[in-house]
Design an enzyme around this catalytic site. Sequence first.
Site, PDB file in Angstrom:
ATOM      1  N   LYS A  98      46.904  37.821  51.870  1.00  0.00           N
ATOM      2  CA  LYS A  98      46.165  37.636  53.129  1.00  0.00           C
ATOM      3  C   LYS A  98      44.686  37.557  52.825  1.00  0.00           C
ATOM      4  O   LYS A  98      44.213  38.241  51.919  1.00  0.00           O
ATOM      5  CB  LYS A  98      46.460  38.799  54.089  1.00  0.00           C
TER       6      LYS A  98
ATOM      7  N   ASN B  14      42.968  43.085  51.061  1.00  0.00           N
ATOM      8  CA  ASN B  14      42.601  44.423  51.544  1.00  0.00           C
ATOM      9  C   ASN B  14      43.456  45.553  50.972  1.00  0.00           C
ATOM     10  O   ASN B  14      43.128  46.714  51.164  1.00  0.00           O
ATOM     11  CB  ASN B  14      42.676  44.468  53.073  1.00  0.00           C
ATOM     12  N   TYR B  15      44.557  45.237  50.301  1.00  0.00           N
ATOM     13  CA  TYR B  15      45.347  46.311  49.676  1.00  0.00           C
ATOM     14  C   TYR B  15      44.705  46.755  48.361  1.00  0.00           C
ATOM     15  O   TYR B  15      45.126  47.747  47.767  1.00  0.00           O
ATOM     16  CB  TYR B  15      46.792  45.873  49.392  1.00  0.00           C
ATOM     17  N   LEU B  16      43.722  45.986  47.923  1.00  0.00           N
ATOM     18  CA  LEU B  16      42.988  46.300  46.684  1.00  0.00           C
ATOM     19  C   LEU B  16      43.906  46.467  45.479  1.00  0.00           C
ATOM     20  O   LEU B  16      43.677  47.329  44.619  1.00  0.00           O
ATOM     21  CB  LEU B  16      42.119  47.558  46.879  1.00  0.00           C
TER      22      LEU B  16
ATOM     23  N   ALA C  13      47.829  41.705  49.669  1.00  0.00           N
ATOM     24  CA  ALA C  13      46.680  41.276  50.478  1.00  0.00           C
ATOM     25  C   ALA C  13      45.416  41.668  49.745  1.00  0.00           C
ATOM     26  O   ALA C  13      45.416  42.649  48.990  1.00  0.00           O
ATOM     27  CB  ALA C  13      46.689  41.963  51.845  1.00  0.00           C
TER      28      ALA C  13
END
Length: 295
Positions: free
Chosen positions: A87, A50-52, A48
């Site tokens: 995501k 946001n998981y960077l 995702a």
Amino acid sequence: MESQKCVKLSSGHMMPLLGLGCFQSPPAEVTAAVEAALDAGYRHIDTAYNYLNEDAVGKGIHAWINKSKGASKKEAALRKEVFIVTKGAAHDKDLFPKNKDGMPNNLDYGVDHIALWKEMEKMVDLGLTKSIGVSNFNPQQLRRLLAIARIPPAVQQVEMHLEFQQLELQKFCQENNIIMTAYGPLGSPGRQLPGDAYKPQLLNNALVKMLADHHKVTTAQVLIRYWIQRNVVAIPKSTNKGRIQVNGDVWGFKLTDQEMEALLGMNKGPSCRSFRQMSSLPGVKEHPENPVELI
Ligand code: A2P
């Protein structure tokens, strides 16, 4: 990938039932983990924005393609084998910015899932993605999308483990031709959780251990195999090569109907939800689209 290791999505594409979870996998470790997973036969990687770690995940895929391509396997064919889930970014700078009082200051109380979905559909039209789905949606939110979708959500990804099996959501998704993905299928043993959070102890559960011994596999393999046999995609997370290999080795045994029934009996429902951290952030609990509070 063999069709018995995949599930067919409403988009018409085949999705591998086993994937490598990359939530909280540090970029420095995830490149090697992804390469190890592909070596071990995984063909589905879950990440995702946001998981960077998307860049590092990409490097692992690239390394595997580079070393695997040759006269018999062309790069294009290898690329086609890999199913990548990501995501969308909720925002594009600081992920969880706070104001001077430490409160999140980027919560969008007016978020419009329908408008977002229409943008997702455009991505399919543009050929930027093959299938689109959602994560952490509750049935009300899904119903709203289904009512307007030109391209219905193919997948719904939520926390699912033996003590929190999401049976009602499973029924809803089945009725609406939405494939489910289980995140946290091992009960997320490595996650740092606040003291009062529910911490499933599945890897050393007595019943799971008994079945593992009977089939001469590990408890993790039983926890993963259970979902695959239910036609639910499972994405156990690991950055450890040995554990990645073991978790991926779930095709050589089959749980009997009686064993599946016994494992179904471990379900205790929403009290065993362990991913609640977002809800504990100030302002999130009251958010009109907080799916956990609406279920
Ligand atoms: P590690 O990355 O060191 O292997 P879940 O997918 O349920 O969220 O669980 C992920 C957690 O479980 C991670 O902390 C991971 O640690 C650990 N884990 C993954 N596979 C196994 C396994 N086969 N046995 C024990 N722990 C595992």
